[in-house]
Each structure stands twice: as C-alpha cells, then as structure tokens.
Design an enzyme around this catalytic site. Structure first.
Site, PDB file in Angstrom:
ATOM      1  N   THR A  96      16.354  63.701   9.129  1.00  9.81           N
ATOM      2  CA  THR A  96      16.459  62.441   9.644  1.00  9.81           C
ATOM      3  C   THR A  96      17.219  62.376  11.148  1.00  9.81           C
ATOM      4  O   THR A  96      17.089  61.543  11.880  1.00  9.81           O
ATOM      5  CB  THR A  96      17.486  61.672   8.752  1.00  9.81           C
ATOM      6  OG1 THR A  96      16.809  61.632   7.504  1.00  9.81           O
ATOM      7  CG2 THR A  96      18.009  60.560   9.076  1.00  9.81           C
ATOM      8  N   TYR A 111      12.197  54.765   7.485  1.00  8.18           N
ATOM      9  CA  TYR A 111      11.869  55.432   8.650  1.00  8.18           C
ATOM     10  C   TYR A 111      11.198  56.500   8.314  1.00  8.18           C
ATOM     11  O   TYR A 111      10.979  56.904   7.345  1.00  8.18           O
ATOM     12  CB  TYR A 111      13.338  55.878   9.137  1.00  8.18           C
ATOM     13  CG  TYR A 111      14.050  56.812   8.322  1.00  8.18           C
ATOM     14  CD1 TYR A 111      14.764  56.501   7.132  1.00  8.18           C
ATOM     15  CD2 TYR A 111      13.897  58.411   8.724  1.00  8.18           C
ATOM     16  CE1 TYR A 111      15.627  57.402   6.763  1.00  8.18           C
ATOM     17  CE2 TYR A 111      14.578  59.047   7.850  1.00  8.18           C
ATOM     18  CZ  TYR A 111      15.406  58.961   6.868  1.00  8.18           C
ATOM     19  OH  TYR A 111      16.096  59.662   5.915  1.00  8.18           O
ATOM     20  N   THR A 123      18.717  66.367   5.647  1.00  9.17           N
ATOM     21  CA  THR A 123      20.071  66.572   4.599  1.00  9.17           C
ATOM     22  C   THR A 123      19.646  66.900   3.194  1.00  9.17           C
ATOM     23  O   THR A 123      20.427  67.427   2.249  1.00  9.17           O
ATOM     24  CB  THR A 123      21.043  65.319   4.313  1.00  9.17           C
ATOM     25  OG1 THR A 123      20.064  64.091   4.184  1.00  9.17           O
ATOM     26  CG2 THR A 123      21.717  64.891   5.954  1.00  9.17           C
ATOM     27  N   ASP A 124      18.285  66.543   2.730  1.00 11.26           N
ATOM     28  CA  ASP A 124      17.997  66.787   1.486  1.00 11.26           C
ATOM     29  C   ASP A 124      18.043  68.094   0.997  1.00 11.26           C
ATOM     30  O   ASP A 124      18.306  68.367  -0.076  1.00 11.26           O
ATOM     31  CB  ASP A 124      16.404  66.164   1.258  1.00 11.26           C
ATOM     32  CG  ASP A 124      16.180  64.796   1.416  1.00 11.26           C
ATOM     33  OD1 ASP A 124      17.572  63.986   1.297  1.00 11.26           O
ATOM     34  OD2 ASP A 124      15.126  64.241   1.500  1.00 11.26           O
ATOM     35  N   LYS A 169      25.048  67.888  -1.703  1.00  9.88           N
ATOM     36  CA  LYS A 169      24.542  66.597  -1.320  1.00  9.88           C
ATOM     37  C   LYS A 169      25.017  65.562  -2.407  1.00  9.88           C
ATOM     38  O   LYS A 169      24.473  65.782  -3.508  1.00  9.88           O
ATOM     39  CB  LYS A 169      23.317  66.332  -0.838  1.00  9.88           C
ATOM     40  CG  LYS A 169      22.828  64.891  -0.258  1.00  9.88           C
ATOM     41  CD  LYS A 169      21.612  64.636   0.327  1.00  9.88           C
ATOM     42  CE  LYS A 169      21.379  63.360   0.781  1.00  9.88           C
ATOM     43  NZ  LYS A 169      19.899  63.180   1.459  1.00  9.88           N
ATOM     44  N   GLU A 228      29.402  78.468 -25.016  1.00  6.90           N
ATOM     45  CA  GLU A 228      28.776  78.108 -26.324  1.00  6.90           C
ATOM     46  C   GLU A 228      27.531  78.645 -26.424  1.00  6.90           C
ATOM     47  O   GLU A 228      26.939  78.653 -27.640  1.00  6.90           O
ATOM     48  CB  GLU A 228      28.639  76.399 -26.132  1.00  6.90           C
ATOM     49  CG  GLU A 228      29.750  75.605 -26.191  1.00  6.90           C
ATOM     50  CD  GLU A 228      29.509  74.272 -26.221  1.00  6.90           C
ATOM     51  OE1 GLU A 228      28.982  73.526 -26.965  1.00  6.90           O
ATOM     52  OE2 GLU A 228      29.857  73.661 -24.994  1.00  6.90           O
TER      53      GLU A 228
HETATM   54  N1  ASP Z   1      14.503  63.238   3.884  1.00  9.14           N
HETATM   55  C1  ASP Z   1      15.371  63.362   5.059  1.00  9.14           C
HETATM   56  C2  ASP Z   1      15.385  64.928   5.331  1.00  9.14           C
HETATM   57  O1  ASP Z   1      15.914  65.631   4.417  1.00  9.14           O
HETATM   58  C3  ASP Z   1      16.798  62.996   4.832  1.00  9.14           C
HETATM   59  C4  ASP Z   1      17.882  63.372   5.847  1.00  9.14           C
HETATM   60  O2  ASP Z   1      17.629  64.180   6.708  1.00  9.14           O
HETATM   61  O3  ASP Z   1      18.927  62.555   5.803  1.00  9.14           O
HETATM   62  O4  ASP Z   1      14.877  65.253   6.031  1.00  9.14           O
END
Ligand code: ASP
Length: 363
Positions: free
Chosen positions: A47, A60, A126-127, A199, A320
């Site tokens: 992103t 997007y 971020t993923d 995340k 457990e």
């Molecule tokens: N789907 C995107 C990615 O991981 C999300 C992001 O970057 O925030 O490339």
C-alpha cells in the site's frame, strides 16, 4: 547567563566524549557536518506504493508506484541520508512469495557487505511484513540497520501515512544506535523487532503491536529513542542461511476450531507439507480427533508445531498436551505465521523435533 549555559553544555559534551560515549548525531547535525550516511531503499510494493482513483475511497491497488516516485514524494528524507532506490518487486504483500524473499535476502546480504552502505530500508505491504521481517531477521548476516516500513493508506489517500513512515524509517536506518538490534519495522512512530510485531487491525493506521515483549523504541519526526535490543538470536548471530537454497520446505498452517476433525491436517500431509503449524485454540489446543491425526503425522516424520490463534501469550510445552509423548514442538511466543517461517528454515537443517524446539526457544 546565556554564556554560562553555553559553557555548561560544552562541559557536558566534553565529559561525555572523555567517558567514551558514542556521540549522538542528530539528523540535523549530520546534515550540517555534511556526513550523511548512505542508505539503500529496496522497494517491494504494498500500500505504501499503492494508488486509488480518488483520495477518499477505500478501494485501491497495491504496488502501483515505483521506488523513484516514492523517493521524489518524500524529499525531506534526503536531508537524513544519501538515498539510492532499487525495485525488487512491485506487488501487494498478500502475493509475497519465496522467489521475492530469496531475491531480497540475497540483495540485502550483498548490500550489507558493501563498505559504502550504512543501512537499508525496505518498503513492503503491511499484510505479510511481519513474515518477511522475521525471515530476513533469521537469514541476513549483518549488524547494519535493516528497517522495513509500510503504510496503511495508499499514496493517493487523504492523510496517507506513507511520507512520515518512510521518513522515520530512513531516520532509524541512518541512526548508528539501530545497529545490532536485528531487523526492525518502523510504522506509525513505533520501532518494532521482527520477532515480536504483528498486524492487529485490518484498516487502522495504528495496526502494528508487539504485544508480548513490547517495542524496541520510538521515532518521532526522525528522532529515535531505543529502549532495548531484539528478542531472540538474529541476523549476525543466526545459524540459518539461505546460501545454496533454491526451494524452501513447504509448511502449512491450519486453524483449530470447535468440532475440528483431522481432514485438513491429513490434506496438508498429502499435499507434501514437511511441517504443519496448528493455530490452536487457547494454549495451542485442538480437539482429540485433530490431536490424534497430528500425532500420526509427527510419527511419519512431519514436524508438527502447536501455536495459537489467540493474539497474545505463549504456547508452553506440556501444559494440556503431552508434547514429549506426541513428538510435537511448542511455539512459545511465535504466532502461527512466525512459527511457519522459523519451521521452514529449521527444516533446511533438521527434522528432529528436539533440535527444532531449541530453535523455538532461542529465536
Ligand atoms: N494488501 C496490502 C499489502 O500488504 C496492504 C498494505 O500494504 O497495507 O500489500
């Protein structure tokens, strides 16, 4: 009065330098001295390189903007370091894959070995940033700062978090105090260690947390403060390597739930998984049916790790489930996705669950 204060400051600086303390060079001071560090920016997409048709829409596409555009969009960062950009890939990190990982790790190792490179920034989605950061943390042998950064809002969005995250990441990579702390992730003013961050929100800018061990530090408009070192062995101190590795072992993650049977565990084994991570309920638990199917795979030599679908906490041995009896590995603080990364690298060295448990203890 002013003169006296100036003298006191000069005296304090003299005492510090005589005591051998590393002089703290602020970004502004480095610029003034004309001694900017050399930072290479490796762009992979995400992103942070995403774009939308309007500045107020949720939809997007990741990985639209190239590294040169990114550098041009944050000219302030050029006051912190001499920046050079390289495009490794331009994908949403949901598409991150072994080919890019190996290319990235090899390029990083080469750059880290260069005298004229002081630090490296990697832009990423971020993923899966936590998986890439942890993979690099285990495979790249260097003490030089390696800093991943990302954004939750695309470059075209109203109030995008891209510029400040990028600026802060460059500042951390340019800071000598970042050296030797393992691979770092800088997002939204926080400096995370690769082994601890995860995340936690699908959309919020404040998505990353290091829930069990906390932050490595913070960074505000380029001024960093470090609280501690990384958790676990990493980078220069890691026994893992990708040298000579073309294909990484397959490891599948299966999530436990109410009324679980062993079908997906069985399917993973049939698909050629050499390791299985169960994202168990609670302290790495699962139904008796799933447990028995998993134990049967462990007996056949597939390495089985019990992790947890719970957001924080540790999965301990023999709480457990009798891990000794079944030949399982307990993930401790590694969430399922980090467990998978570590298990894949572990399987390049051994299939012995006892040795692999040691890896989980140490890394
Ligand atoms: N789907 C995107 C990615 O991981 C999300 C992001 O970057 O925030 O490339």
């Amino acid at each position: 009065m002013l003169k006296r204060r100036v003298h006191l400051v000069a005296l304090a600086l003299l005492v510090l330098s005589l005591a051998g303390a590393a002089p703290f060079v602020t970004p502004a001071a480095a610029q003034a001295q004309g001694s900017l560090p050399n930072i290479v920016v490796l762009a992979t997409g995400g992103t942070i390189a995403g774009a939308a048709a309007s500045d107020v829409q949720a939809g997007y596409t990741s990985g639209q903007v190239g590294v040169e555009q990114l550098l041009a969009a944050v000219p302030q960062a050029k006051k912190l370091a001499n920046l050079k950009g390289e495009q490794i890939s331009n994908i949403g990190s949901q598409d991150m894959n072994d080919e890019v990982w190996l290319k990235l790790a090899k390029r990083l190792s080469a750059l880290a070995g260069q005298k004229d490179v002081d630090g490296i920034v990697i832009t990423h989605g971020t993923d899966t940033i936590e998986e890439t950061a942890y993979f690099l943390n285990l495979t790249v042998k260097t003490k030089k700062p390696i800093v991943l950064t990302a954004a939750m809002r695309p470059s075209t969005a109203l109030s995008t978090d891209r510029p400040l995250n990028f600026y802060n990441a460059v500042a951390v990579a340019a800071n000598k105090d970042a050296a030797g702390r393992g691979v770092l992730v800088v997002v939204n003013d926080w400096i995370h260690g690769a082994s601890s961050l995860t995340k936690t929100s699908t959309t919020a800018v404040q998505t990353f947390l290091s829930p069990v061990r906390g932050l490595i530090g913070t960074v505000a408009y380029g001024e960093s403060e470090f609280y501690r070192g990384p958790v676990g062995r990493n980078t220069f101190d890691s026994e893992f390597s990708i040298d000579g590795i073309g294909v990484m072992p397959r490891v599948d993650i299966i999530m436990a739930h109410e009324n679980m049977d062993g079908a997906l565990i069985q399917a993973a084994a049939t698909s050629g998984a050499q390791g299985i991570v169960v994202a168990g309920v609670g302290n790495g638990n699962m139904t008796q049916a799933a447990l028995e199917t998993l134990a049967a795979q462990a007996k056949k030599g597939i390495v089985c790790v019990r992790s947890s679908r719970v957001a924080t906490g540790s999965v301990g041995r023999k709480v457990e489930v009798d891990d000794d009896k079944y030949g399982f590995v307990a993930s401790l603080e590694h969430n399922p996705q980090k467990s998978r990364v570590l298990l894949r690298l572990a399987l390049t060295k051994t299939k012995d669950p006892k040795v692999i448990q040691r890896y989980f203890d140490e890394y």
